[in-house]
Design an enzyme around this catalytic site. Sequence first.
Site, PDB file in Angstrom:
ATOM      1  N   ILE A   1       0.133   8.730   2.184  1.00  0.00           N
ATOM      2  CA  ILE A   1       0.929   9.865   2.661  1.00  0.00           C
ATOM      3  C   ILE A   1       0.624  10.089   4.140  1.00  0.00           C
ATOM      4  O   ILE A   1      -0.544  10.139   4.535  1.00  0.00           O
ATOM      5  CB  ILE A   1       0.602  11.142   1.843  1.00  0.00           C
ATOM      6  CG1 ILE A   1       0.973  10.921   0.373  1.00  0.00           C
ATOM      7  CG2 ILE A   1       1.349  12.348   2.413  1.00  0.00           C
ATOM      8  CD1 ILE A   1       0.568  12.063  -0.554  1.00  0.00           C
ATOM      9  N   HIS A   2       1.664  10.181   4.964  1.00  0.00           N
ATOM     10  CA  HIS A   2       1.515  10.505   6.383  1.00  0.00           C
ATOM     11  C   HIS A   2       2.485  11.617   6.742  1.00  0.00           C
ATOM     12  O   HIS A   2       3.560  11.696   6.169  1.00  0.00           O
ATOM     13  CB  HIS A   2       1.824   9.280   7.252  1.00  0.00           C
ATOM     14  CG  HIS A   2       0.845   8.164   7.075  1.00  0.00           C
ATOM     15  ND1 HIS A   2      -0.387   8.159   7.675  1.00  0.00           N
ATOM     16  CD2 HIS A   2       0.911   7.032   6.346  1.00  0.00           C
ATOM     17  CE1 HIS A   2      -1.038   7.062   7.337  1.00  0.00           C
ATOM     18  NE2 HIS A   2      -0.282   6.355   6.518  1.00  0.00           N
TER      19      HIS A   2
ATOM     20  N   GLU B   1      -3.281  22.193   9.655  1.00  0.00           N
ATOM     21  CA  GLU B   1      -3.981  21.087   9.009  1.00  0.00           C
ATOM     22  C   GLU B   1      -4.995  21.600   7.986  1.00  0.00           C
ATOM     23  O   GLU B   1      -5.326  22.784   7.961  1.00  0.00           O
ATOM     24  CB  GLU B   1      -4.702  20.244  10.074  1.00  0.00           C
ATOM     25  CG  GLU B   1      -3.754  19.364  10.885  1.00  0.00           C
ATOM     26  CD  GLU B   1      -3.312  18.110  10.140  1.00  0.00           C
ATOM     27  OE1 GLU B   1      -3.676  17.933   8.964  1.00  0.00           O
ATOM     28  OE2 GLU B   1      -2.583  17.311  10.758  1.00  0.00           O
TER      29      GLU B   1
ATOM     30  N   ASP C   1       0.853  -1.180   0.000  1.00  0.00           N
ATOM     31  CA  ASP C   1       0.000   0.000   0.000  1.00  0.00           C
ATOM     32  C   ASP C   1       0.892   1.235   0.000  1.00  0.00           C
ATOM     33  O   ASP C   1       1.988   1.231   0.548  1.00  0.00           O
ATOM     34  CB  ASP C   1      -0.867   0.016   1.257  1.00  0.00           C
ATOM     35  CG  ASP C   1      -1.836   1.179   1.265  1.00  0.00           C
ATOM     36  OD1 ASP C   1      -2.954   1.002   0.753  1.00  0.00           O
ATOM     37  OD2 ASP C   1      -1.465   2.267   1.745  1.00  0.00           O
TER      38      ASP C   1
ATOM     39  N   GLU D   1      -2.437   1.554  -4.400  1.00  0.00           N
ATOM     40  CA  GLU D   1      -2.834   2.751  -5.166  1.00  0.00           C
ATOM     41  C   GLU D   1      -1.829   3.112  -6.261  1.00  0.00           C
ATOM     42  O   GLU D   1      -2.153   3.917  -7.140  1.00  0.00           O
ATOM     43  CB  GLU D   1      -3.027   3.953  -4.233  1.00  0.00           C
ATOM     44  CG  GLU D   1      -4.183   3.807  -3.249  1.00  0.00           C
ATOM     45  CD  GLU D   1      -3.727   3.279  -1.902  1.00  0.00           C
ATOM     46  OE1 GLU D   1      -2.619   2.719  -1.823  1.00  0.00           O
ATOM     47  OE2 GLU D   1      -4.490   3.418  -0.926  1.00  0.00           O
TER      48      GLU D   1
HETATM   49 MN    MN Z   1      -3.129   3.902   0.894  1.00  0.00          MN
END
Ligand code: MN
Length: 489
Positions: A167-168, A289, A164, A232
Amino acid sequence: MNKVIDLRSALELLRNTPGQLIETDVPVDPKAELCGVYRYVGAGGTVKRPTSVNGPAMLFHNVNGHPDASVAIGVMGSRERVAKLFGCKKEELGHLVQKCTANPIMPVVTNEPAPAQEVVHLATDPDFDLFKLIPAPTNTPYDAGPYITLGMCYATHPDTGLSDVTIHRMCILSKDELSIFLLPGARHIGAMAERATELGQPLPISVSIGVDPAISVTSCFSPPTTPLGFNELSIAGALRGEPVQLTPCVSIKENAIANAEYVIEGEILPGSNNVVEDRNSHTGYALPEFPGYNGPASHECWLLKVKAVTHRRNPIMQTCIGPSEEFVNMSGIPTEASILGMIDKALPGKVLNCYAHRAGGGKYVAILQCRKTVHTDEGKQRQAALLAFSAFPELKHVILVDEDVDIFDTDDVLWAMTTRFQGDRDMVPIPGVRCHPLDPSSSPLYSSSIRDVGISCKAIFDCTVPFDMKERFTRASFMEVDYRKWIKD
Ligand code: MN
């Protein structure tokens, strides 16, 4: 027009398009100053005004402390620009990306020398220091620390072997440590880290920075469109008509995006989800954010122990502003694709298009352009709104308009809300539904009807004309002419 295959070819395309890229050699501090500049030039989104909503991308070539690197910001910072980079019209982005989710092309691993590994730094090197290696900016002077905001985190589920990309946000904490924020109960990389912890294992992870915008946007898909196990990168492959190329990492058993500018390799340590994100600065904030407010620093981040950093020669760090138009596009285009995909299955032909409006950061607000052609279509617009809430659970407000309203023109949408909407019959509240914790009104302190932070009253704003009254709502129409004849010079 050159083909876009990576960040450099994307920047080359923008360089050759008037008004889409500003390059500067003026020295800039990555700490707050760089984002302070871009706030005016092109941040848009939910950033406090003044800001430019459709400004150019910027490339800073003279970043304090990082003589060999550049920093790019705002590459995906306007819908026009993303459309240009994807080779479509800006109104078609949701539809195009939706089609790609239905026809994925899986990534391939190549053993060719990878551009991302032209230069290799191992964490065992005595002078290894993430602060010096990565020109990670802070958004504001109050950020917890330098952040990697556009890192494509790539990992593999310990049970299924399926990979997988997500983005984090990641904050540099020490010479070889990053905090990584995985929303508790999250369903992609977070689920893998939780499973690895149950097995008592570290989770190998690669973080590719500076990639083809097709990858950055499609990495932002979430369930149900991309359930755990749906890689993705295969959507990005479909968008480009060829597979994304991966390369084996140099220090861990995982792959990374071969033509990235930087790759950070490391492991998420098992059970490490008690890391205090602002442990160095104690500011209390992570970074701004998407809803437009400062995000709180988390005390539940995971620890990413870095094993190596590889990069291109003269690498380009890519970054974004949290509440920016760039975030709106990355988050909103997958939102639109998810909603259109769900409605196309359940109510084919009844919704023509969808826009995940910038006011909601691409997550909270969706405008649906509905078409009623027979009397039994009356009410289906509200069914479409319910489907939209299912397709994207973080959605809070759905605004329904008719096909004669331009969903990308907020003035036109507010016109519909003014002349085709009565507050007592056209606003449909759906109280007590789990939504998103970063909306500050989503709190028991705001209303006794909200039992927990992150619960909201979702709402449908039905600004469509009742089918049996259509006649009364015909817009004033003008003579169709070829106006260009009168304005040519
Ligand atoms: Mn993902």
